[in-house]
Write an enzyme that holds these catalytic residues in place. Structure first.
Site, PDB file in Angstrom:
ATOM      1  CG  ASP A 108      -2.305   0.565   0.856  1.00 56.25           C
ATOM      2  OD1 ASP A 108      -2.433   1.795   0.872  1.00 56.25           O
ATOM      3  OD2 ASP A 108      -3.240  -0.207   0.556  1.00 56.25           O
ATOM      4  CG  HIS A 148      -5.167   3.925   0.843  1.00 49.81           C
ATOM      5  ND1 HIS A 148      -4.696   2.703   0.437  1.00 49.81           N
ATOM      6  CD2 HIS A 148      -6.463   3.966   0.468  1.00 49.81           C
ATOM      7  CE1 HIS A 148      -5.668   2.035  -0.170  1.00 49.81           C
ATOM      8  NE2 HIS A 148      -6.751   2.776  -0.161  1.00 49.81           N
ATOM      9  CB  SER A 301      -9.284   0.576  -0.226  1.00 54.10           C
ATOM     10  OG  SER A 301      -8.594   0.887  -1.394  1.00 54.10           O
TER      11      SER A 301
END
Length: 348
Positions: A108, A148, A301
């Site tokens: 990620d 994220h 996600s």
């Protein structure tokens, strides 16, 4: 890149990726080439069509592909959670968890220090190369997808307390990466394969063809016992989204906040295996600006992270990840959502 009559897909212009054998076959069209971690990136001479060359060499049995661009998949459009928004601190204390659970590799944007995992041994093994950056372009603003990876890590540790994470950075603060970088990360995992692999990013390909190098890399990890989980994308359509749509990868769509209906942004289709809540989730985040280490966000996600964690939670009780995944996705044990597969409760 888009051809007439084909749906759009993003690739690195003038680049192909391949293995050493394919690099030899590409020599006549090569302007420059580099190799690292089992992947060759070839820059083609001007005027050469990368799609045509990849198709021709693929038909001759070579592993050659455009260098596909992949993007993280939080919600980008519409609704109150298009970007991460500050949330109140979450009163949660990490427990010891059950010993012997599987490791989850998270590919990620990286991770930052957080009270939920600061003392964890696995966090002490995270190198600087996996550090999450808030403002990599130095424009004074939080990068659009900064946080994220940290947000996903929080969902994993809350849903599966005691889980061990292994973090590799493949996306920048804009949530953008490419297949070559992902392949290099997967190559580094081969010597010590994780039990579960969380891939909360993806993209489309020219002609919707499966990416051959990525498929081969994930198949190799599967042979070592790794279960790959990937987000189905926020498209919202039935168009295959890679790597989620690859055979053997668990593709995850998103449910609404009540976990009773599809989220309006989720991809769907017969290639989607499971779904979990993907709307208005709260988790760990960067400690910057109006954020105090916590945020709310939406996207497939984050639904994928909840499914990865559910598999890890079952596996901690004595079965291998593949058996745990079969249990979590057993249609006889849970509700099915048309076009989204088995419903996996969030349980946060």
């Amino acid at each position: 890149m888009e051809r007439s009559g084909e749906p759009p897909a993003l690739i690195r212009p003038g680049q192909l990726i391949t293995d050493l054998r394919g690099a030899g076959a590409l020599e006549r069209w090569t302007h420059a080439a580099s190799a690292a971690d089992g992947v060759c990136t070839v820059r083609l001479t001007a005027g050469v069509d990368p799609l045509q060359i990849a198709a021709d060499l693929g038909d001759r049995g070579h592993l050659v592909s455009p260098n596909h661009v992949f993007v993280g998949q939080p919600l980008w459009f519409g609704g109150p959670a298009s970007r991460a928004v500050p949330a109140e601190p979450i009163a949660w204390t990490p427990g010891p968890g059950a010993p012997g659970g599987p490791q989850i590799a998270v590919l990620d944007t990286g991770i930052t220090e957080h009270p939920w995992w600061k003392p964890a041994p696995w966090f002490g093994e995270v190198g600087m190369s996996a550090a999450e950056l808030a403002d990599a372009d130095h424009d004074g603003r939080l990068d659009p997808q900064a946080g994220h990876g940290t947000f996903i890590a929080g969902l994993l540790v809350r849903r599966a307390p005691g889980v061990r994470l292994r973090v590799l950075k493949v996306l920048d603060g804009n949530g953008i990466g490419d297949e070559a970088r992902v392949l290099r990360a997967l190559h580094r995992l081969r010597h010590d394969p994780p039990g579960i692999l969380n891939l909360s990013f993806g993209g489309h390909t020219p002609g919707d063809r499966p990416p051959p190098l990525l498929g081969a890399a994930l198949a190799g990890l599967a042979e070592s016992g790794t279960v790959a989980v990937a987000c189905a994308g926020n498209t919202p359509s039935a168009r295959p989204f890679w790597p989620a749509a690859l055979p053997g990868v668990i593709a995850v769509g998103a449910l609404d906040t009540a976990e009773l209906a599809p989220a309006p942004f989720t991809a769907h289709g017969p290639w989607v295996d499971a779904c979990a809540r993907g709307e208005w989730l709260a988790s760990s985040f960067l400690d910057i600006g109006g954020f105090r280490g916590y945020a709310r966000w939406s996207g497939t996600s984050f639904a994928a992270a909840l499914v990865s964690a559910a598999i890890a939670e079952v596996a901690r009780h004595g079965c291998v990840p593949a058996e745990a995944a079969a249990d979590v996705l057993d249609p006889d044990r849970g509700e099915r959502m048309p076009g989204l597969g088995v419903v996996v409760p969030a349980r946060l």
